[in-house]
Design a protein around this motif. Structure first.
Motif, PDB file in Angstrom:
ATOM      1  N   GLN A   5       1.046  -1.340  -0.441  1.00 41.99           N
ATOM      2  CA  GLN A   5       0.362   0.163  -0.313  1.00 41.99           C
ATOM      3  C   GLN A   5       0.626   1.197   0.096  1.00 41.99           C
ATOM      4  O   GLN A   5       0.257   1.715  -0.876  1.00 41.99           O
ATOM      5  N   SER A   6       2.202   1.202   0.921  1.00 43.16           N
ATOM      6  CA  SER A   6       2.604   2.705   0.566  1.00 43.16           C
ATOM      7  C   SER A   6       3.661   2.583  -0.711  1.00 43.16           C
ATOM      8  O   SER A   6       3.386   3.530  -1.247  1.00 43.16           O
ATOM      9  N   TRP A   7       4.177   1.031  -0.889  1.00 40.17           N
ATOM     10  CA  TRP A   7       4.829   1.422  -2.637  1.00 40.17           C
ATOM     11  C   TRP A   7       3.908   1.800  -3.339  1.00 40.17           C
ATOM     12  O   TRP A   7       4.199   2.684  -4.310  1.00 40.17           O
ATOM     13  N   VAL A  12       1.439   6.199  -7.041  1.00 40.29           N
ATOM     14  CA  VAL A  12       0.820   7.055  -7.810  1.00 40.29           C
ATOM     15  C   VAL A  12       1.057   8.906  -7.340  1.00 40.29           C
ATOM     16  O   VAL A  12       0.252   9.686  -8.920  1.00 40.29           O
ATOM     17  N   THR A  13       1.856   8.814  -6.264  1.00 41.41           N
ATOM     18  CA  THR A  13       1.796   9.950  -5.904  1.00 41.41           C
ATOM     19  C   THR A  13       3.521  11.012  -6.588  1.00 41.41           C
ATOM     20  O   THR A  13       2.602  12.437  -6.936  1.00 41.41           O
ATOM     21  N   ASP A  56       3.076 -10.071 -10.198  1.00 45.66           N
ATOM     22  CA  ASP A  56       3.217  -9.841  -8.776  1.00 45.66           C
ATOM     23  C   ASP A  56       1.763  -9.795  -8.221  1.00 45.66           C
ATOM     24  O   ASP A  56       1.117  -8.930  -8.853  1.00 45.66           O
ATOM     25  N   ALA A  57       1.338 -11.105  -7.488  1.00 45.00           N
ATOM     26  CA  ALA A  57      -0.122 -10.820  -7.456  1.00 45.00           C
ATOM     27  C   ALA A  57      -0.228 -10.464  -5.900  1.00 45.00           C
ATOM     28  O   ALA A  57      -1.477  -9.300  -5.462  1.00 45.00           O
ATOM     29  N   VAL A  58       0.985 -10.047  -5.347  1.00 48.81           N
ATOM     30  CA  VAL A  58       0.433  -8.784  -4.122  1.00 48.81           C
ATOM     31  C   VAL A  58       0.179  -7.375  -4.610  1.00 48.81           C
ATOM     32  O   VAL A  58      -0.837  -7.006  -3.953  1.00 48.81           O
ATOM     33  N   ILE A  63      -3.590  -3.210  -5.154  1.00 49.22           N
ATOM     34  CA  ILE A  63      -4.272  -2.111  -5.907  1.00 49.22           C
ATOM     35  C   ILE A  63      -5.727  -2.056  -6.066  1.00 49.22           C
ATOM     36  O   ILE A  63      -6.154  -1.390  -5.733  1.00 49.22           O
ATOM     37  N   LYS A  64      -6.162  -3.665  -6.436  1.00 47.06           N
ATOM     38  CA  LYS A  64      -8.034  -3.524  -5.548  1.00 47.06           C
ATOM     39  C   LYS A  64      -8.175  -2.667  -4.577  1.00 47.06           C
ATOM     40  O   LYS A  64      -9.496  -2.475  -4.390  1.00 47.06           O
ATOM     41  N   ASP A  65      -7.176  -2.790  -3.371  1.00 43.88           N
ATOM     42  CA  ASP A  65      -8.143  -3.231  -2.017  1.00 43.88           C
ATOM     43  C   ASP A  65      -7.508  -1.423  -1.791  1.00 43.88           C
ATOM     44  O   ASP A  65      -8.199  -0.566  -0.901  1.00 43.88           O
ATOM     45  N   TYR A  66      -6.379  -0.628  -2.333  1.00 47.01           N
ATOM     46  CA  TYR A  66      -6.115   0.771  -2.365  1.00 47.01           C
ATOM     47  C   TYR A  66      -7.096   1.487  -3.031  1.00 47.01           C
ATOM     48  O   TYR A  66      -7.093   2.659  -2.070  1.00 47.01           O
TER      49      TYR A  66
END
Length: 103
Positions: A5-7, A12-13, A56-58, A63-66
């Motif tokens: 999530q941090s990555w 995106v920022t 990368d499955a993670v 990204i769906k969670d984010y």
């Protein structure tokens, strides 16, 4: 916030236009991702950062969670979630997407 999530947040920022997609800009692996790239190019987007979620499955789940959005591709402009290919298509038709990219 998890590492992924941090990555994602940093990615995106730090980049004006980021597309999380299946495949790459040169070789999209699904029709929706291919359409998303075509729309961005038609809008004159430069320096599009693409993230291949198939590598990368993670990241794919992250990204769906984010975004709290279930599908790929996902477009971010200036750190803000814009939407998937259907929303991109609507915004392209109205001229809104080009204006957002150029601003």
């Amino acid at each position: 916030m998890s590492d992924v999530q941090s990555w994602i947040k940093q990615t995106v920022t730090d980049n004006p236009v980021v597309l999380f997609m299946k495949g790459t800009a040169q070789f999209p692996q699904c029709g929706f991702s291919g359409r998303a790239i075509q729309i961005l190019k038609a809008c004159g987007a430069q320096n599009i950062v693409t993230i291949n979620v198939l590598e990368d499955a993670v990241v794919r789940q992250g990204i769906k969670d984010y975004s709290n959005w279930p599908t790929i591709p996902q477009l971010y402009i200036k750190g803000e979630f814009v939407g998937g290919s259907d929303i991109m298509g609507e915004m392209y038709e109205s001229g809104e997407l080009k204006a957002l990219i150029e601003s």
